[in-house]
Scaffold this motif. Sequence first.
Motif, PDB file in Angstrom:
ATOM      1  N   TYR A   6       0.840  -1.201   0.000  1.00 19.13           N
ATOM      2  CA  TYR A   6       0.000   0.000   0.000  1.00 19.13           C
ATOM      3  C   TYR A   6       0.879   1.257   0.000  1.00 19.13           C
ATOM      4  O   TYR A   6       0.668   2.179  -0.785  1.00 19.13           O
ATOM      5  N   SER A   7       1.878   1.284   0.879  1.00 24.47           N
ATOM      6  CA  SER A   7       2.752   2.447   1.008  1.00 24.47           C
ATOM      7  C   SER A   7       3.543   2.692  -0.284  1.00 24.47           C
ATOM      8  O   SER A   7       3.679   3.835  -0.731  1.00 24.47           O
ATOM      9  N   ILE A   8       4.052   1.628  -0.887  1.00 24.95           N
ATOM     10  CA  ILE A   8       4.807   1.749  -2.144  1.00 24.95           C
ATOM     11  C   ILE A   8       3.918   2.340  -3.232  1.00 24.95           C
ATOM     12  O   ILE A   8       4.281   3.314  -3.894  1.00 24.95           O
ATOM     13  N   PHE A   9       2.725   1.754  -3.409  1.00 22.68           N
ATOM     14  CA  PHE A   9       1.792   2.237  -4.430  1.00 22.68           C
ATOM     15  C   PHE A   9       1.387   3.683  -4.144  1.00 22.68           C
ATOM     16  O   PHE A   9       1.375   4.523  -5.038  1.00 22.68           O
ATOM     17  N   TYR A  10       1.055   3.965  -2.884  1.00 25.81           N
ATOM     18  CA  TYR A  10       0.592   5.303  -2.507  1.00 25.81           C
ATOM     19  C   TYR A  10       1.662   6.355  -2.804  1.00 25.81           C
ATOM     20  O   TYR A  10       1.379   7.410  -3.379  1.00 25.81           O
ATOM     21  N   ASN A  11       2.903   6.077  -2.404  1.00 19.85           N
ATOM     22  CA  ASN A  11       3.979   7.051  -2.612  1.00 19.85           C
ATOM     23  C   ASN A  11       4.245   7.301  -4.090  1.00 19.85           C
ATOM     24  O   ASN A  11       4.454   8.442  -4.506  1.00 19.85           O
ATOM     25  N   LEU A  12       4.240   6.237  -4.892  1.00 14.58           N
ATOM     26  CA  LEU A  12       4.517   6.420  -6.316  1.00 14.58           C
ATOM     27  C   LEU A  12       3.370   7.157  -7.013  1.00 14.58           C
ATOM     28  O   LEU A  12       3.610   8.032  -7.852  1.00 14.58           O
ATOM     29  N   ILE A  13       2.139   6.836  -6.647  1.00 12.23           N
ATOM     30  CA  ILE A  13       0.982   7.540  -7.244  1.00 12.23           C
ATOM     31  C   ILE A  13       0.985   9.004  -6.812  1.00 12.23           C
ATOM     32  O   ILE A  13       0.805   9.910  -7.637  1.00 12.23           O
ATOM     33  N   SER A  14       1.189   9.260  -5.524  1.00  9.96           N
ATOM     34  CA  SER A  14       1.141  10.650  -5.050  1.00  9.96           C
ATOM     35  C   SER A  14       2.301  11.474  -5.622  1.00  9.96           C
ATOM     36  O   SER A  14       2.133  12.660  -5.912  1.00  9.96           O
ATOM     37  N   GLU A  19      -1.344  11.321 -16.911  1.00  5.92           N
ATOM     38  CA  GLU A  19      -1.594   9.914 -17.208  1.00  5.92           C
ATOM     39  C   GLU A  19      -0.710   9.077 -16.297  1.00  5.92           C
ATOM     40  O   GLU A  19       0.509   9.277 -16.265  1.00  5.92           O
ATOM     41  N   ILE A  20      -1.326   8.153 -15.570  1.00  8.22           N
ATOM     42  CA  ILE A  20      -0.567   7.212 -14.735  1.00  8.22           C
ATOM     43  C   ILE A  20      -0.906   5.806 -15.201  1.00  8.22           C
ATOM     44  O   ILE A  20      -2.069   5.405 -15.173  1.00  8.22           O
TER      45      ILE A  20
END
Length: 196
Positions: free
Chosen positions: A92-100, A113-114
């Motif tokens: 969750y943290s990995i995905f959240y940081n990269l998206i944010s 675009e992501i």
Amino acid sequence: MANDKDLKEDEREYVMNSLTTSAERLNEVIVDLNVILSTGKQLNEKKKLVHFSKVVSDIQDSIRNILEKEQVNFKIDFKRVDEILTIKSYIYSIFYNLISNSIKYRRPNESLEIAIESYIVEKKIILTFQDNGLGIDLKKNGDSLFGLYKRFHKDKAEGKGMGLYMVKVQVEKLDGKISVKSELNQGTKFTIVLIP
């Protein structure tokens, strides 16, 4: 003209303000270190079957207002592999940081675009996160990209420069590897390799 008493009062106030600022900065560092050290404790967390699609959906729900305001377009492809037995809080943290990070460092006046996808190569799960944002000059900043308190577009967004550091620490705690390709104004692509 200021007398000696006024000067001493000014000096005292200056010293007190400096000490307060130093104490606040030290406190921030201690809080940050606590966050970093707690990632080691989470390794005791039991591994669970984690679905990438659910993680992305949960993140999208948690920041829906930002996504709508920034008009973020996601292209998500987990058809080839959508699950892994792992530590959920790390993923969750990995995905959240990269998206944010993609949202923070988007190009102005450009639709963001992501693209996130997963696949398997030689029994390893590969995750890619790609955006069309500001990008990073890797020739200049490549060596310090995952460093603590490193920021590369300070004028564009708030932050402490902990996000990518935490991503790398968490990926490595999962016995994985992370790499990056990026060019200024051409976007960034992170590739994560995990062993299920």
